[in-house]
Design an enzyme around this catalytic site. Sequence first.
Site, short mmCIF file in Angstrom:
data_model
loop_
_atom_site.label_atom_id
_atom_site.label_comp_id
_atom_site.label_asym_id
_atom_site.label_seq_id
_atom_site.Cartn_x
_atom_site.Cartn_y
_atom_site.Cartn_z
N SER A 266 0.83 -1.20 0.00
CA SER A 266 0.00 0.00 0.00
C SER A 266 0.87 1.25 0.00
O SER A 266 2.08 1.18 0.21
CB SER A 266 -0.88 0.02 1.25
OG SER A 266 -0.06 0.28 2.38
N LYS A 267 0.22 2.37 -0.21
CA LYS A 267 0.94 3.64 -0.20
C LYS A 267 1.61 3.85 1.16
O LYS A 267 2.71 4.38 1.25
CB LYS A 267 -0.04 4.77 -0.50
CG LYS A 267 0.55 6.14 -0.24
CD LYS A 267 0.01 7.17 -1.17
CE LYS A 267 0.50 8.58 -0.90
NZ LYS A 267 1.35 8.79 0.24
N ARG A 268 0.92 3.39 2.20
CA ARG A 268 1.49 3.54 3.56
C ARG A 268 2.83 2.81 3.69
O ARG A 268 3.74 3.29 4.34
CB ARG A 268 0.49 3.02 4.61
CG ARG A 268 0.07 4.13 5.57
CD ARG A 268 -1.03 3.69 6.50
NE ARG A 268 -2.22 3.28 5.78
CZ ARG A 268 -2.81 2.09 5.93
NH1 ARG A 268 -2.36 1.21 6.78
NH2 ARG A 268 -3.89 1.81 5.23
#
Length: 510
Positions: A266-268
């Site tokens: 994910s972007k996280r």
Amino acid sequence: MSNRRVRVRFAPSPTGPLHMGGVRTALYNYLFAKKHGGDFILRVEDTDQTRLVSSAEQYIIDALNWCGISPDEGQSVGGNFGPYRQSDRKHLYRDYADKLIASGHAYYAFDTAEDLDRVRVMAKKAGTPNWQYNNITRSQMKNSLTLPEAETKARLEAGEPYVIRIKLPRNEEVKFEDLIRGWVSVNTNNMDDKVLFKSDGMPTYHLANIVDDHLMEISHVIRGEEWLPSAPLHILLYQYFGWESTRPQFAHLPLLLKPDGNGKLSKRDGDRLGFPVFPLQWTDPETGNISSGYREQGYFKEAFVNMLAFLGWNPGTEQELFSLNDLIESFSLERVNKAGAKYDHDKTKWFNQQYLRNYSDAQLADLLLPTLEKNQISATPAFVEGVVALIKERAYFVEDIFTEGAYLFSAPSEYDEKTLKKKWNADARAHVENLAELFANLSSFTAEDLENCFKNYLEAKETGFGKVGPGFRLAVTGKGMGPSMFEICALLGKEETLKRMQHSLEKLPA
Ligand code: GLU
């Protein structure tokens, strides 16, 4: 493969920037199409108007273009099967929903959002946390299967909001062969009566996707694993429309996993571990927040594409470096893995380094020019090429050549503390003084001349490289380590080398 023309589509929903997993899906579609002399289509699936982000579509197009995998057909390039944006095809879908109603495979449902919430809460209390509108529960709901025909008619005529749902049979096995996963079988008892057509007059993803794949004569649906649970529904839709003979084949690609632990990348994860998850930089139109992109971080598109290709596929040989054309030649769905592919950022950097090394010094010097300009450095092309030749082995990115080799462009204003402490003393100073004198007398200043001169000096003084080298390097470059000093001095030239040596004698402690 049958004689059918290969036509594949990449069908993103423009709800934000394209994640690199999406780019990988596009890439595999592209490779498959090109390998088989077919067409690669970009279809924008924007039926969920509430999640639409205005700049996302252009971003997707830009990202594909940057990667060199531009579509053959799409809203921006045209084609014979357009329009290629689902909102522009809105008028098409209703008829298909009506056909399913007429054939008894779909029905009207009048349940309001509140009705559905109420049922869900009740079911939860009764111990069913994941209530579904399905072939059992539908008999208790407000739909054209439970209401008298006249009432359904009256509600429709009165313009009451409704959705159209698929009517799934009870206890039927839906089977299909996925090109990556093999046979997949799901019982309709484990599926729900998905909405096909919404009260806002728009089809849902499921209906629009199947109708468009059919009308656009798509031969293979190659998409992410997250769509595998929807595939049985799609298989049934092909069956109910009577399109089984031209139904596309399915291939569900493995997920991209985070580098550490399990789960989808994910972007996280990118923010946490310091790498981009988007191909190009993205500015959120609402918040103005900027997310970094591979392009802006200095990755070569060839390296990015090569790296992506290997996330889920391998050629079955030791070869790792593949141009786009090599990939087209070698790619096959048979060699796509079932298991998720872990993203490895070091490997991505390694790919970039390999591509960097494949560029000639002159090309890299050219690529370095904008960075030099930005830093207000002017140098002759020959000098920049010389810097490239010396530094490129240490660089992952073109920018690294500047950061790693900054001391070649301008004399050191600071000297490495550790080397200073450990290696700079009266002897070192005397060596630099002596060498400066010897260098001043050289009429030719090549790396070879310098090396000979230096070696003769060591011999004459009966000393070793370790006693002289570090102080010499510190004086000329300000660093404790780096490429060959003889090459460095030859590149800097006699005047600059002597100036730096002189300067260091004045500046460094006696
Ligand atoms: N619109 C879907 C998505 O956003 C497409 C899935 C498919 O390829 O069928 O990924």
